[in-house]
Design an enzyme around this catalytic site. Sequence first.
Site, PDB file in Angstrom:
ATOM      1  N   SER A  34      -9.612   1.562  -1.843  1.00 26.46           N
ATOM      2  CA  SER A  34      -8.447   0.910  -1.247  1.00 26.46           C
ATOM      3  C   SER A  34      -8.044   1.516   0.087  1.00 26.46           C
ATOM      4  CB  SER A  34      -7.262   0.971  -2.216  1.00 26.46           C
ATOM      5  OG  SER A  34      -7.014   2.307  -2.622  1.00 26.46           O
ATOM      6  N   HIS A  60      -0.414   4.779   0.141  1.00 30.95           N
ATOM      7  CA  HIS A  60      -1.597   4.231   0.792  1.00 30.95           C
ATOM      8  C   HIS A  60      -1.345   4.106   2.291  1.00 30.95           C
ATOM      9  CE1 HIS A  60      -3.314   3.355  -3.114  1.00 30.95           C
ATOM     10  NE2 HIS A  60      -4.404   2.877  -2.528  1.00 30.95           N
TER      11      HIS A  60
END
Length: 612
Positions: free
Chosen positions: A371, A594
């Site tokens: 990711s 993230h």
Amino acid sequence: MKWVLMAAAAALVTATGVQAQETPRSIVPIHEVDIRPVGTPRYVIEVVVNGAPMMAGLDTGSTGLRLLPRAAARARVAPGGEAETYSYGSGVELDGRRVEADVAIGGARGRVAIQAIDHVTCVAHQPDCPAARVSPNAYGLMGSGQPGQGFPAIIGIRLMSGRVDNPFRALGVRRWIVHLPQRGGGAGALVLNPDARDLAGFVPLQPGAANPRGTVAGCVSLAIPGAERLCGPTLLDTGAPGLTVLDASAPPRWQEGSRARIDFAPKRGGPPPALGFVTGDRAHGAQATFKPGGSDRVTIHAGTLPFYAYDVLFDADSDTIAVRPNGEAGPAVVPLNPQEDRLILPLIAALAAAASADLPVGSRYVSLGSSYAAGPGVGVPDPTSGACARSMSNYARQVAARRRLRLVDAACSGATTANILDHGQHGFPAQIAAVTSDTRLVTILIGGNDIDYIGTLGWLTCRDTGGVDCHVRDAGDVEARLAALPASLDRVVAAVRQRAPATRIVLVGYLPAIPASGPGNCAAVPLTPADAARMRGVAIRLAQAIGGAAKRNGVDVVRSTLVGERHDACAPQPFVAGFHPAANPGWPTPVPYHPNQAGMDAIAAALDKVLG
């Protein structure tokens, strides 16, 4: 061609008389989208309206940023405004309101007049336009009347004024280059306020008329001696694939499968730029329509054809359009050699010099990873990526656009080294299948999920904030996974080399979420100091594993711990989101811990520097 960053500052007087400061040079990726089932190619860029990112069809044949009702609602466009009606050559008519909104496109940001569309209809003389073939809820702009196809917005960047003007003028963009991707591969780029290196090699074209309205002087003919030439103002239009010649009948011997050409008149003399194509080639917009009329003035709508052969520069200051051969062109649509008057594959010295010697324009680039490479929550999602959740503006796509590489983005959220090597995810094959013998560049960002790095960080935060059912992984288990990671990374590199022996490999590290010093916690990272210290140590070990694999295998590495230094989730300008990131309207849920867009931009710049 490698685009080189350079800031600029100057004043621009827009068509409305408003002063807009020239924005720094920036690059916006252009993506190709096929409209199904008709197969019409459309081109899109990301725009952000009132903080809401969305995909907008790129149209050099119209003016104005225009939002369908669902896009206007998502962007919370203000109610009211003056009535605005705009129509297209397809017969589609947009009825709505002229309002102002905060708009960002690449590095350009400002207050812009846009159209908030209320209704989509057909003009009276074209009642069967694309809007008549689909229900309002299923209609998309530039969707060719196919249900569920097209885009929520369209951005017209033609060199002409309107009540809802080309938004670039109000954003401080004085000139822009359109580099379309070739059909079926490659990366496109919209370069805003290009610098001197970007502008090298462009040939200015004569305007199409005294009031050119964004046209140039052009002629279309068969590529045979003595062929009849149809000449007139010529529109280069990314929004309308297909060649249409108004007020003219088809020349003698014009038939599908013939070689044909379009010639342009240079503004300052010299050999005329020209492109060659094969008539009837629908894939490249070479299907021709001739419409005889009562006027003796021919008008040519060249559609997307010129953009497959040339990069096109639009200069608002001088109201000039210029072209330069596209280094990826051919063989279907190519520049013509003016000296020999025959079809050639372009070999442009300027582009070759600017590109890396071992990574020429058009090279196949494969991005592998998890990711942190895919980019969930960043910008606008790639609608074809499903649960892999790839962003249209992750670092791989930015680098591919800058260097004009042919990207295959195989990265997938949740991936481990096993998902690269052995079995895929979410209906996609193992990522290694994307690496073919002709691949010239492979970037790999992997390993975090092998050791459950982000998972452990998230569960610790859950526990430290009083959550229940927080499944914190045992420290010993994480240690065992760290010990096994180097061998797994080595296997990934070896598999890439086996499939593509000549490829260049770059390992990419994980941007740090935890501050490198101090307690390591903050409002964005609500850990106890002990757990923050634990995860800081895991992040260091992960970076060491990736760096060690690069050294053992003799490959390059982007040291993301250095890239993200002082940009952790607690920093004033973070590259990584905290535990409670702001929602992005384009994604179903926020993605904690993230990279954000700034982080992706930083990795892209670091990778570009490593590539040289």
